[in-house]
Design a protein around this motif. Structure first.
Motif, PDB file in Angstrom:
ATOM      1  N   ALA A  22       0.912  -1.312   0.534  1.00 46.32           N
ATOM      2  CA  ALA A  22       0.171  -0.047  -0.023  1.00 46.32           C
ATOM      3  C   ALA A  22       0.905   1.330   0.368  1.00 46.32           C
ATOM      4  CB  ALA A  22      -1.097  -0.063   1.722  1.00 46.32           C
ATOM      5  N   GLU A  23       1.570   1.527   1.296  1.00 45.11           N
ATOM      6  CA  GLU A  23       2.499   2.632   0.736  1.00 45.11           C
ATOM      7  C   GLU A  23       3.603   2.410   0.185  1.00 45.11           C
ATOM      8  OE1 GLU A  23       1.862   2.881   5.397  1.00 45.11           O
ATOM      9  OE2 GLU A  23       3.994   2.258   5.203  1.00 45.11           O
ATOM     10  N   ASP A  24       3.933   1.368  -0.512  1.00 45.29           N
ATOM     11  CA  ASP A  24       4.915   1.726  -1.705  1.00 45.29           C
ATOM     12  C   ASP A  24       4.534   1.909  -3.278  1.00 45.29           C
ATOM     13  OD1 ASP A  24       6.730   1.330   0.566  1.00 45.29           O
ATOM     14  OD2 ASP A  24       7.030  -0.833   0.000  1.00 45.29           O
ATOM     15  N   THR A  25       3.727   1.583  -3.470  1.00 42.03           N
ATOM     16  CA  THR A  25       2.138   1.781  -4.248  1.00 42.03           C
ATOM     17  C   THR A  25       3.511   2.963  -5.657  1.00 42.03           C
ATOM     18  OG1 THR A  25       1.025   1.350  -4.055  1.00 42.03           O
ATOM     19  CG2 THR A  25       0.385   2.026  -6.345  1.00 42.03           C
ATOM     20  N   GLU A  26       3.629   3.960  -5.011  1.00 41.97           N
ATOM     21  CA  GLU A  26       4.244   4.925  -6.377  1.00 41.97           C
ATOM     22  C   GLU A  26       5.594   5.085  -6.385  1.00 41.97           C
ATOM     23  OE1 GLU A  26       2.192   7.273  -7.831  1.00 41.97           O
ATOM     24  OE2 GLU A  26       1.017   6.337  -6.925  1.00 41.97           O
ATOM     25  N   ALA A  27       6.555   4.146  -5.981  1.00 43.21           N
ATOM     26  CA  ALA A  27       7.668   3.835  -5.781  1.00 43.21           C
ATOM     27  C   ALA A  27       7.836   2.511  -6.548  1.00 43.21           C
ATOM     28  CB  ALA A  27       8.275   3.819  -4.236  1.00 43.21           C
ATOM     29  N   LEU A  28       6.795   2.056  -6.511  1.00 46.34           N
ATOM     30  CA  LEU A  28       6.639   0.547  -7.347  1.00 46.34           C
ATOM     31  C   LEU A  28       6.539   1.022  -8.813  1.00 46.34           C
ATOM     32  CD1 LEU A  28       4.403  -2.081  -4.724  1.00 46.34           C
ATOM     33  CD2 LEU A  28       7.395  -1.617  -5.126  1.00 46.34           C
ATOM     34  N   ARG A  29       5.727   2.006  -9.134  1.00 46.50           N
ATOM     35  CA  ARG A  29       6.034   2.577 -10.672  1.00 46.50           C
ATOM     36  C   ARG A  29       7.685   2.863 -10.625  1.00 46.50           C
ATOM     37  NH1 ARG A  29       0.385   4.160  -8.820  1.00 46.50           N
ATOM     38  NH2 ARG A  29      -0.937   2.808  -9.690  1.00 46.50           N
ATOM     39  N   ASP A  30       8.250   3.527 -10.182  1.00 48.54           N
ATOM     40  CA  ASP A  30       9.511   3.906 -10.767  1.00 48.54           C
ATOM     41  C   ASP A  30      10.235   3.024 -11.739  1.00 48.54           C
ATOM     42  OD1 ASP A  30       9.030   6.005  -9.642  1.00 48.54           O
ATOM     43  OD2 ASP A  30      10.477   4.997  -7.245  1.00 48.54           O
ATOM     44  N   ARG A  31      10.228   3.284 -12.627  1.00 50.03           N
ATOM     45  CA  ARG A  31      11.875   2.727 -13.730  1.00 50.03           C
ATOM     46  C   ARG A  31      13.227   1.765 -12.977  1.00 50.03           C
ATOM     47  NH1 ARG A  31      13.419   5.793 -19.532  1.00 50.03           N
ATOM     48  NH2 ARG A  31      13.916   3.468 -19.880  1.00 50.03           N
ATOM     49  N   GLY A  32      13.140   0.568 -13.157  1.00 45.60           N
ATOM     50  CA  GLY A  32      14.320  -0.762 -12.944  1.00 45.60           C
ATOM     51  C   GLY A  32      13.748  -0.437 -11.610  1.00 45.60           C
ATOM     52  N   THR A  33      12.560  -0.670 -11.412  1.00 49.94           N
ATOM     53  CA  THR A  33      12.403  -1.423 -10.005  1.00 49.94           C
ATOM     54  C   THR A  33      12.553  -2.858  -9.310  1.00 49.94           C
ATOM     55  OG1 THR A  33      10.251   0.533  -9.851  1.00 49.94           O
ATOM     56  CG2 THR A  33      10.500  -2.027  -9.263  1.00 49.94           C
ATOM     57  N   VAL A  34      13.414  -2.626  -8.740  1.00 50.43           N
ATOM     58  CA  VAL A  34      13.685  -4.190  -8.903  1.00 50.43           C
ATOM     59  C   VAL A  34      13.594  -5.166  -7.208  1.00 50.43           C
ATOM     60  CG1 VAL A  34      15.802  -6.194  -8.727  1.00 50.43           C
ATOM     61  CG2 VAL A  34      15.276  -4.123 -10.200  1.00 50.43           C
ATOM     62  N   ARG A  35      12.637  -5.448  -7.118  1.00 47.21           N
ATOM     63  CA  ARG A  35      12.299  -6.414  -6.291  1.00 47.21           C
ATOM     64  C   ARG A  35      12.803  -7.993  -5.530  1.00 47.21           C
ATOM     65  NH1 ARG A  35      12.476  -1.755  -5.767  1.00 47.21           N
ATOM     66  NH2 ARG A  35      11.339  -0.302  -4.873  1.00 47.21           N
ATOM     67  N   SER A  36      12.509  -8.499  -4.668  1.00 42.40           N
ATOM     68  CA  SER A  36      12.394  -9.627  -4.004  1.00 42.40           C
ATOM     69  C   SER A  36      11.676 -10.164  -2.776  1.00 42.40           C
ATOM     70  CB  SER A  36      13.978 -10.161  -3.032  1.00 42.40           C
ATOM     71  OG  SER A  36      13.826  -9.343  -2.185  1.00 42.40           O
ATOM     72  N   ILE A  37      10.811 -11.203  -2.860  1.00 41.66           N
ATOM     73  CA  ILE A  37       9.679 -11.648  -2.811  1.00 41.66           C
ATOM     74  C   ILE A  37      10.075 -12.986  -1.818  1.00 41.66           C
ATOM     75  CG2 ILE A  37       7.360 -11.819  -2.285  1.00 41.66           C
ATOM     76  CD1 ILE A  37       7.543  -9.963  -4.913  1.00 41.66           C
ATOM     77  N   TYR A  38       9.463 -13.517  -1.002  1.00 40.28           N
ATOM     78  CA  TYR A  38      10.055 -14.577  -0.004  1.00 40.28           C
ATOM     79  C   TYR A  38       8.704 -15.076   1.197  1.00 40.28           C
ATOM     80  CZ  TYR A  38      12.194 -17.123   3.643  1.00 40.28           C
ATOM     81  OH  TYR A  38      12.234 -17.868   4.620  1.00 40.28           O
ATOM     82  N   ASP A  39       8.440 -16.218   0.359  1.00 39.56           N
ATOM     83  CA  ASP A  39       7.883 -16.807   1.767  1.00 39.56           C
ATOM     84  C   ASP A  39       8.179 -18.035   2.173  1.00 39.56           C
ATOM     85  OD1 ASP A  39       5.333 -18.076   2.753  1.00 39.56           O
ATOM     86  OD2 ASP A  39       4.233 -17.675   1.178  1.00 39.56           O
ATOM     87  N   PRO A  40       8.081 -18.442   4.038  1.00 37.92           N
ATOM     88  CA  PRO A  40       9.152 -19.634   4.669  1.00 37.92           C
ATOM     89  C   PRO A  40       8.106 -20.195   4.275  1.00 37.92           C
ATOM     90  CG  PRO A  40       8.102 -17.508   6.044  1.00 37.92           C
ATOM     91  CD  PRO A  40       8.254 -16.887   4.939  1.00 37.92           C
ATOM     92  N   THR A  41       6.735 -20.084   4.399  1.00 35.35           N
ATOM     93  CA  THR A  41       5.672 -21.228   4.211  1.00 35.35           C
ATOM     94  C   THR A  41       5.285 -21.143   2.941  1.00 35.35           C
ATOM     95  OG1 THR A  41       4.517 -19.587   5.383  1.00 35.35           O
ATOM     96  CG2 THR A  41       5.836 -21.588   6.781  1.00 35.35           C
ATOM     97  N   VAL A  42       5.888 -21.553   2.093  1.00 35.63           N
ATOM     98  CA  VAL A  42       4.896 -21.670   0.725  1.00 35.63           C
ATOM     99  C   VAL A  42       4.087 -22.093   0.147  1.00 35.63           C
ATOM    100  CG1 VAL A  42       7.268 -22.363  -1.137  1.00 35.63           C
ATOM    101  CG2 VAL A  42       6.050 -20.089  -0.973  1.00 35.63           C
ATOM    102  N   GLY A  43       4.535 -22.999   0.642  1.00 37.06           N
ATOM    103  CA  GLY A  43       3.278 -24.314  -0.415  1.00 37.06           C
ATOM    104  C   GLY A  43       3.346 -24.267  -1.360  1.00 37.06           C
ATOM    105  N   THR A  44       2.282 -24.107  -2.328  1.00 34.57           N
ATOM    106  CA  THR A  44       2.374 -24.572  -3.630  1.00 34.57           C
ATOM    107  C   THR A  44       2.737 -23.159  -4.581  1.00 34.57           C
ATOM    108  OG1 THR A  44      -0.778 -23.726  -4.297  1.00 34.57           O
ATOM    109  CG2 THR A  44       0.375 -26.474  -3.649  1.00 34.57           C
ATOM    110  N   GLY A  45       2.747 -21.460  -3.606  1.00 35.57           N
ATOM    111  CA  GLY A  45       3.700 -20.870  -4.052  1.00 35.57           C
ATOM    112  C   GLY A  45       2.353 -19.731  -4.781  1.00 35.57           C
ATOM    113  N   GLY A  46       0.996 -19.696  -3.900  1.00 33.26           N
ATOM    114  CA  GLY A  46       0.164 -18.776  -4.239  1.00 33.26           C
ATOM    115  C   GLY A  46       0.509 -17.812  -4.148  1.00 33.26           C
TER     116      GLY A  46
END
Length: 668
Positions: free
Chosen positions: A193-217
């Motif tokens: 929610a608070e990152d919405t504008e920053a995520l629209r920037d060019r060159g955006t690179v983000r890592s996303i992690y789930d430690p109980t990932v299941g099927t990856g939903g």
């Protein structure tokens, strides 16, 4: 999606008989993965064959294949098969179908090792032995699972629906394997929610992690949401999973998306963090509800005892519930704050127990203290009941951040979304309610503080200081005041006592006292010495104390017992039976909400709330403990006055009249 899921699962009709119902999933899941991989590769078979023939090395093949298969909507394939078989081609040689399929599966690149987790070669041979292989292979060959027909998101839904059916048929806890999509979307919306504008920037690179990932939903929804904000964004998805089947599905799914397959790892997150040296932009998790950690107790306690910056250093919850261990793990995996002020964010789904279980000084309280004192909790959202497939209990979304906006620093927002559930037309297990899109948007507006008077749905939300949830547990002592009477009742109690009853001459000594009461322990003790001496009885200090406890009775008219020796000599001795504790919130009575305000705040509370009722009480400062709890429900409680007495009386008269009418009918 339910239509596609039913179509895939309908192969169970073919398996019925040779296979038990609980075994259906072990066949259906790997064949679904194989068919999806086949459909994804279908458009690139020629390029794949050329690259495999031209380049012998795995890395060379991977690099050239990704380039050759890259499109606007896809990062390109990073897996391949050296086998020329497909399901259709393998079926053309029915006498060697099993060997053909084993050759097909065995030809996949080394990074696609998921079929080992399914034990797929054994599945194929068993199907062949039970004369069902051709029918099953033919069934899946007819299903179109190409990306044009089934998107990645829909494919994720399909995998999870199949997992649900498998767990249900095996009488297993279906809900432990995945999170309903409406919950995932809400959690992702809140974390972004608070990152919405920053995520629209060019060159955006983000890592996303789930430690109980299941099927990856969760990873799938988070990835698609981010690319919805910024199609040019680059994402790296990571996950750890303990269950071999769901691990295999997740790994295959991420490979299809063009993600690095080594970013999905198998293992118990509580035992070993497979990404120990990594931190992430976003962490998402739905750990299993109500599971114990007995099986990994020694590993977890060892990590806790090492202290330092270890995941579990702040404290340990009760062995019966691992929820707060996952909370600590998730908090530890947020990326450090960089020079621009950007850090990590996390979202975790928990039941109600982490909010309040455990008193001051307990592991759960210490964990809450760690989270609050380090200003890691941004918001907690209460969901409607009946949101999950395997439980109808109250559930909460915790949103964490180590780089809060300035206006949020030192605060926690509580959002009550329990009234925003929409009933499903048909229940799925225990799930009877969902949060529709308009409800999700209303919750996000409440989180962002962007609600307006024109909004249809108003979501109750309140902001608190972190230390509003802190309190001291104070031990209040009252003096020991005992009356001693050597009557038939007390002497009988001594005679029947397991240790005092064995002391020869003791009861005779007590009988010689007479019935006169003693209101002073000191006087009774002196007289006791004389009577014991007459009987030739000697008692140790411990035995005398046991005797006082056996015959002494609390009497406020009695003298206050004082310590006869030691550092506390002459001071009142507390009565354990009258000991009480009081919880005093930081800032009680308008005092400063800090640790250093302890004595001032607690003394003021004691003088106002305790002393007027128990004048001779005192505080044992050595026993004071700091605690933390988040009484969510209390903060949103709305008082409902009882019904008027006239209305209740009228109802009672009506019911009594109905009962009397029924009795007359029975008698007649």
């Amino acid at each position: 999606m339910s239509v596609l899921s039913s179509l895939v699962w309908s192969v169970a009709d073919t398996l019925r008989g040779p296979y038990a119902e609980a075994e259906y999933g072990s066949v259906i899941l790997p064949f679904t993965v194989l068919r999806r991989l086949e459909c994804v590769m279908d458009a690139h078979r020629e390029a794949m064959a050329e690259i495999v023939a031209k380049y012998p090395g795995e890395q060379q093949r991977r690099t050239h294949l990704k380039i050759a298969t890259r499109t606007e909507d896809s990062a390109g394939l990073s897996f391949w098969t050296t086998s020329a078989y497909t399901l259709e081609k393998a079926l053309q040689d029915p006498d060697n179908l099993a060997e053909n399929l084993i050759d097909y599966v065995g030809g996949f690149s080394a990074n696609l090792d998921v079929f080992k987790s399914f034990g797929f070669e054994n599945v194929i041979r068993t199907l062949d032995e039970r004369d069902r292989l051709a029918q099953v292979a033919r069934h899946f060959d007819r299903i179109d699972l190409s990306p044009d027909a089934v998107s990645n998101a829909d494919m994720g839904d399909l995998f999870e629906n199949l997992i649900y059916r498998f767990a249900e048929s095996a009488n297993d806890g279906a809900g432990q394997f995945y999170t309903p999509r409406d919950v995932v979307r809400l959690l992702v919306d809140l974390v972004y929610a608070e990152d919405t504008e920053a995520l629209r920037d060019r060159g955006t690179v983000r890592s996303i992690y789930d430690p109980t990932v299941g099927t990856g939903g969760m990873l799938t929804v988070a990835d698609e949401h981010l690319h919805g904000l910024n199609p040019e964004a680059s994402t790296a998805l990571f996950g750890q999973e303990i269950n071999p089947r769901t691990y295999a599905i997740c790994k295959a799914d991420l490979l299809i998306k063009g993600q690095d397959p080594s970013n999905v790892r198998q293992g118990d997150t509580l035992v070993v963090d497979r990404f120990e040296d990594r931190r992430f932009d976003y962490v998402l998790s739905n750990p299993p509800f109500g599971t114990d950690w007995k099986a990994v107790e020694s590993d977890v306690k060892n990590e806790h005892e090492r202290g330092g910056h270890g995941r579990f250093a702040p404290g340990l919850p009760a062995v019966g519930d691992a929820a707060m261990l996952f909370l600590l793990h998730v908090a530890s995996k947020m990326r450090d704050v960089d020079e621009t002020g950007r850090g990590g964010k996390a979202g975790i789904v928990l039941n109600g127990s982490p909010l309040f279980n455990g008193g001051a000084g307990s592991g759960p309280s210490d964990i809450r203290g760690h989270m609050l004192e380090n200003d890691l909790v941004e918001a907690i959202v209460a969901l409607p009941n009946d949101m999950f497939y395997n439980t109808g209990i109250a559930t909460y979304l915790w949103v964490l951040s180590n780089s809060k906006l300035e206006e949020r620093e030192g605060t926690v927002q509580l959002i009550d979304a329990t009234g925003l559930g929409s009933k499903l037309r048909k229940s799925i297990g225990s799930k009877r309610v969902e949060i529709a899109e308009n409800g999700r948007e209303a919750i996000v507006r409440a989180f962002n503080g962007t609600e307006s008077e024109n909004d249809d749905a108003k979501v109750p939300a309140k902001v608190f200081d972190n230390l509003d949830f802190a309190y001291w547990t104070v031990t209040v002592e009252r003096p020991l005041q005992l009356r001693f009477e050597c009557n038939l009742l007390t002497i009988s109690a001594v005679a029947e006592h397991k240790t005092l009853g064995k002391i020869a001459g003791l009861t005779e000594a007590l009988e010689s006292f007479g019935d006169a009461p003693y209101l002073s322990r000191e006087k009774f003790n002196k007289e006791l010495g004389k009577h014991l001496g007459d009987q030739g009885v000697r008692l140790t200090t411990a035995q005398r104390k046991t005797l006082w406890q056996a015959i002494g009775v609390h009497d406020e008219a009695a003298d206050i017992c004082v310590y006869a020796s030691g550092a506390n000599k002459g001071e009142p001795e507390p009565d354990p039976a009258l000991r009480d504790t009081e919880n005093v919130s930081f800032g009680w009575g308008g005092h400063a909400k800090t640790h250093v305000a302890l004595e001032e705040t607690v003394q003021a509370y004691f003088d106002a709330e305790v002393k007027p009722h128990v004048d001779n009480a005192w505080i044992d400062w050595s026993k004071t403990k700091t605690g933390y709890e988040i009484p969510f429900t209390r903060h949103f409680y709305t008082y409902e006055p009882p019904r008027p007495l006239d209305e209740i009386d009228a109802d009672l008269e009506r019911v009594v009249g109905e009962i009397m009418t029924l009795l007359r009918e029975v008698e007649s």
